[in-house]
Design a protein around this motif. Structure first.
Motif, PDB file in Angstrom:
ATOM      1  N   ASN A  48       0.838  -1.192   0.000  1.00  0.00           N
ATOM      2  CA  ASN A  48       0.000   0.000   0.000  1.00  0.00           C
ATOM      3  C   ASN A  48       0.868   1.236   0.000  1.00  0.00           C
ATOM      4  O   ASN A  48       1.927   1.256   0.629  1.00  0.00           O
ATOM      5  CB  ASN A  48      -0.849   0.072   1.275  1.00  0.00           C
ATOM      6  CG  ASN A  48      -2.112  -0.716   1.194  1.00  0.00           C
ATOM      7  OD1 ASN A  48      -2.840  -0.609   0.230  1.00  0.00           O
ATOM      8  ND2 ASN A  48      -2.378  -1.493   2.230  1.00  0.00           N
TER       9      ASN A  48
ATOM     10  N   ASP B 288      -4.117   3.397   1.112  1.00  0.00           N
ATOM     11  CA  ASP B 288      -5.066   3.421   0.011  1.00  0.00           C
ATOM     12  C   ASP B 288      -5.921   2.169  -0.117  1.00  0.00           C
ATOM     13  O   ASP B 288      -6.851   2.135  -0.912  1.00  0.00           O
ATOM     14  CB  ASP B 288      -4.370   3.740  -1.308  1.00  0.00           C
ATOM     15  CG  ASP B 288      -3.233   2.794  -1.649  1.00  0.00           C
ATOM     16  OD1 ASP B 288      -3.061   1.767  -0.971  1.00  0.00           O
ATOM     17  OD2 ASP B 288      -2.507   3.088  -2.617  1.00  0.00           O
ATOM     18  N   SER B 289      -5.638   1.130   0.646  1.00  0.00           N
ATOM     19  CA  SER B 289      -6.523  -0.038   0.719  1.00  0.00           C
ATOM     20  C   SER B 289      -6.245  -0.767   2.025  1.00  0.00           C
ATOM     21  O   SER B 289      -5.208  -0.566   2.653  1.00  0.00           O
ATOM     22  CB  SER B 289      -6.328  -0.970  -0.478  1.00  0.00           C
ATOM     23  OG  SER B 289      -5.037  -1.511  -0.501  1.00  0.00           O
TER      24      SER B 289
ATOM     25  N   LYS C 134     -12.091   1.880   7.955  1.00  0.00           N
ATOM     26  CA  LYS C 134     -12.345   2.469   6.637  1.00  0.00           C
ATOM     27  C   LYS C 134     -12.765   3.913   6.849  1.00  0.00           C
ATOM     28  O   LYS C 134     -13.682   4.200   7.613  1.00  0.00           O
ATOM     29  CB  LYS C 134     -13.429   1.686   5.912  1.00  0.00           C
ATOM     30  CG  LYS C 134     -13.612   2.105   4.481  1.00  0.00           C
ATOM     31  CD  LYS C 134     -14.531   1.159   3.743  1.00  0.00           C
ATOM     32  CE  LYS C 134     -14.539   1.540   2.277  1.00  0.00           C
ATOM     33  NZ  LYS C 134     -15.257   0.573   1.468  1.00  0.00           N
TER      34      LYS C 134
ATOM     35  N   SER D 197     -12.966   6.247   4.009  1.00  0.00           N
ATOM     36  CA  SER D 197     -13.672   6.693   2.807  1.00  0.00           C
ATOM     37  C   SER D 197     -13.736   5.520   1.847  1.00  0.00           C
ATOM     38  O   SER D 197     -13.276   4.423   2.170  1.00  0.00           O
ATOM     39  CB  SER D 197     -12.957   7.890   2.155  1.00  0.00           C
ATOM     40  OG  SER D 197     -11.798   7.464   1.466  1.00  0.00           O
ATOM     41  N   ASP D 198     -14.276   5.755   0.661  1.00  0.00           N
ATOM     42  CA  ASP D 198     -14.344   4.679  -0.333  1.00  0.00           C
ATOM     43  C   ASP D 198     -12.957   4.201  -0.750  1.00  0.00           C
ATOM     44  O   ASP D 198     -12.792   3.079  -1.204  1.00  0.00           O
ATOM     45  CB  ASP D 198     -15.103   5.141  -1.580  1.00  0.00           C
ATOM     46  CG  ASP D 198     -16.593   5.266  -1.328  1.00  0.00           C
ATOM     47  OD1 ASP D 198     -17.087   4.672  -0.336  1.00  0.00           O
ATOM     48  OD2 ASP D 198     -17.271   5.955  -2.114  1.00  0.00           O
ATOM     49  N   THR D 199     -11.958   5.058  -0.602  1.00  0.00           N
ATOM     50  CA  THR D 199     -10.624   4.712  -1.093  1.00  0.00           C
ATOM     51  C   THR D 199      -9.534   4.708  -0.039  1.00  0.00           C
ATOM     52  O   THR D 199      -8.372   4.462  -0.370  1.00  0.00           O
ATOM     53  CB  THR D 199     -10.209   5.698  -2.207  1.00  0.00           C
ATOM     54  OG1 THR D 199     -10.233   7.028  -1.659  1.00  0.00           O
ATOM     55  CG2 THR D 199     -11.139   5.611  -3.403  1.00  0.00           C
ATOM     56  N   THR D 200      -9.840   4.999   1.221  1.00  0.00           N
ATOM     57  CA  THR D 200      -8.784   5.043   2.227  1.00  0.00           C
ATOM     58  C   THR D 200      -9.167   4.326   3.516  1.00  0.00           C
ATOM     59  O   THR D 200     -10.338   4.207   3.857  1.00  0.00           O
ATOM     60  CB  THR D 200      -8.395   6.496   2.593  1.00  0.00           C
ATOM     61  OG1 THR D 200      -9.535   7.162   3.111  1.00  0.00           O
ATOM     62  CG2 THR D 200      -7.823   7.257   1.410  1.00  0.00           C
ATOM     63  N   TYR D 201      -8.141   3.871   4.205  1.00  0.00           N
ATOM     64  CA  TYR D 201      -8.264   3.242   5.517  1.00  0.00           C
ATOM     65  C   TYR D 201      -7.292   3.926   6.456  1.00  0.00           C
ATOM     66  O   TYR D 201      -6.208   4.350   6.046  1.00  0.00           O
ATOM     67  CB  TYR D 201      -7.910   1.756   5.447  1.00  0.00           C
ATOM     68  CG  TYR D 201      -8.938   0.925   4.741  1.00  0.00           C
ATOM     69  CD1 TYR D 201      -9.858   0.165   5.455  1.00  0.00           C
ATOM     70  CD2 TYR D 201      -9.000   0.898   3.350  1.00  0.00           C
ATOM     71  CE1 TYR D 201     -10.816  -0.602   4.810  1.00  0.00           C
ATOM     72  CE2 TYR D 201      -9.956   0.136   2.694  1.00  0.00           C
ATOM     73  CZ  TYR D 201     -10.852  -0.604   3.431  1.00  0.00           C
ATOM     74  OH  TYR D 201     -11.797  -1.351   2.792  1.00  0.00           O
TER      75      TYR D 201
END
Length: 130
Positions: A43, A60-61, A91, A93-97
């Motif tokens: 990542n 990013d994941s 999590k 957002s839709d794209t970040t952790y």
């Protein structure tokens, strides 16, 4: 999905902090590793705050393991890294952790890593301003 041995997504990581945190924003590579230190994924991320004990990292994941290797290149373009145990993952957002990592090294190694990443952060800020 959280790696095994992580606390729940609703856990507050601030409750477990033993050392004061320093806010930074340094891009790192965060590699999930298995029990034999074999890489499972990689990542890109940013360390958002760091202390002698660990760091908060935005990746990013989601990580695939409860063990990670964190690396960045210092001011002399030398690779600097440390192993860590994922203490929480959430999590954001839709794209970040957001993950919390407890450093798994001797105190001397922890201090060296933290010193280098803070130094790098402050040096980078001065370079951008100049």
């Amino acid at each position: 999905m959280l790696p095994k041995n992580c606390t729940s997504e609703s856990a507050d990581p601030k409750e477990n902090r033993k050392h004061p945190r320093v806010s930074i924003n340094v891009q790192v590579s965060c590699v999930s590793i298995d029990k034999d230190n074999f890489p499972l994924d990689q990542n890109k991320g940013y360390i958002k705050d760091v202390s002698q004990g660990g760091a908060a990292i935005e990746v990013d994941s989601n990580v695939l393991s409860d063990r990670v290797a964190i690396m960045f290149n210092d001011n002399d373009n030398q690779a600097v890294g440390i192993l860590g145990k994922v203490t929480y993952a959430k999590k954001t957002s839709d794209t970040t952790y957001s993950i919390g990592v407890s450093f798994q090294a001797e105190d001397k190694e922890k201090i060296e890593f933290v010193s280098k990443i803070i130094r790098f952060f402050h040096y980078s800020k001065r370079s951008i301003i100049a």
